[in-house]
Scaffold this motif. Structure first.
Motif, PDB file in Angstrom:
ATOM      1  N   GLY A   1       0.783  -1.231   0.000  1.00 35.34           N
ATOM      2  CA  GLY A   1       0.000   0.000   0.000  1.00 35.34           C
ATOM      3  C   GLY A   1       0.813   1.278   0.000  1.00 35.34           C
ATOM      4  N   ARG A   2       2.123   1.160  -0.130  1.00 36.06           N
ATOM      5  CA  ARG A   2       2.993   2.343  -0.144  1.00 36.06           C
ATOM      6  C   ARG A   2       3.671   2.446  -1.501  1.00 36.06           C
ATOM      7  N   SER A   3       4.232   3.613  -1.788  1.00 33.82           N
ATOM      8  CA  SER A   3       4.946   3.820  -3.046  1.00 33.82           C
ATOM      9  C   SER A   3       6.087   4.801  -2.811  1.00 33.82           C
ATOM     10  N   ALA A   4       6.956   4.894  -3.784  1.00 38.79           N
ATOM     11  CA  ALA A   4       8.062   5.854  -3.725  1.00 38.79           C
ATOM     12  C   ALA A   4       7.664   7.089  -4.522  1.00 38.79           C
ATOM     13  N   MET A   5       7.955   8.258  -3.950  1.00 36.99           N
ATOM     14  CA  MET A   5       7.617   9.502  -4.633  1.00 36.99           C
ATOM     15  C   MET A   5       8.824  10.438  -4.624  1.00 36.99           C
ATOM     16  N   ILE A   6       9.208  10.869  -5.806  1.00 34.56           N
ATOM     17  CA  ILE A   6      10.334  11.811  -5.917  1.00 34.56           C
ATOM     18  C   ILE A   6       9.981  13.129  -5.228  1.00 34.56           C
ATOM     19  N   THR A   7       8.691  13.504  -5.244  1.00 33.81           N
ATOM     20  CA  THR A   7       8.285  14.753  -4.575  1.00 33.81           C
ATOM     21  C   THR A   7       8.567  14.681  -3.074  1.00 33.81           C
TER      22      THR A   7
END
Length: 163
Positions: free
Chosen positions: A125-131
């Motif tokens: 349920g998580r992801s990587a975000m450059i922001t």
């Protein structure tokens, strides 16, 4: 009372490790748990805001979702600002150029923020975000800036007293 430099460094390293550990713990929460905590905070922050409470349920949910995003980004910024403060305080215990102190602190923050986002790829349920890495980096930079200003102010006051 002047603290021994090695004790000061040890304290700062321990605080830094504890901060990194806390970031890891937050990132290790699955998406549902992380969102649940964010929603509880959002609800607590907005429970006395009459304009939000008077909205119909759909509009209220939309507004709470937007506020929750802001709260999550502020949490990123804030905890990484602590990283910046601790890193700069640690770097100030070494005889290195101001630019290098900032650079080492910033690079450390960017590396940890990037590794933290990669870690989240493996959490349900998580992801990587450059922001998020950018927000984290800005937090580190602001933390560095505050220590930099505080150190310069302290040095200026010391010099004015000795004149």
């Amino acid at each position: 009372m002047k603290i021994n430099i090695n004790i000061k460094r040890a304290i700062l390293i321990i605080l830094l490790i504890l901060t990194f550990f806390q970031i890891f713990r937050f990132s290790n929460q699955n998406g549902e748990k992380s969102s649940g905590i964010s929603r509880k905070i959002t609800t607590a922050v907005t429970k006395n805001v009459k304009k939000i409470q008077e909205l119909d349920k759909n509009k209220q949910e939309e507004v709470l979702g937007q506020i929750e995003k802001v709260i999550r980004k502020l949490a990123h910024f804030s905890i990484y600002m602590v990283v910046g403060i601790l890193m700069m305080l640690l770097m100030n215990t070494y005889e290195i150029k101001k630019f290098d102190r900032i650079a080492i602190s910033l690079i450390t923050g960017i590396i940890y923020a990037s590794s933290d986002e990669i870690h989240q790829l493996f959490i349900p349920g998580r992801s990587a975000m450059i922001t998020d890495v950018i927000i984290d980096t800005l937090g580190v930079l602001v933390g560095c800036f505050w220590v930099f200003l505080g150190t310069d102010l302290k040095n200026t006051l010391k010099q004015s007293k000795s004149i």
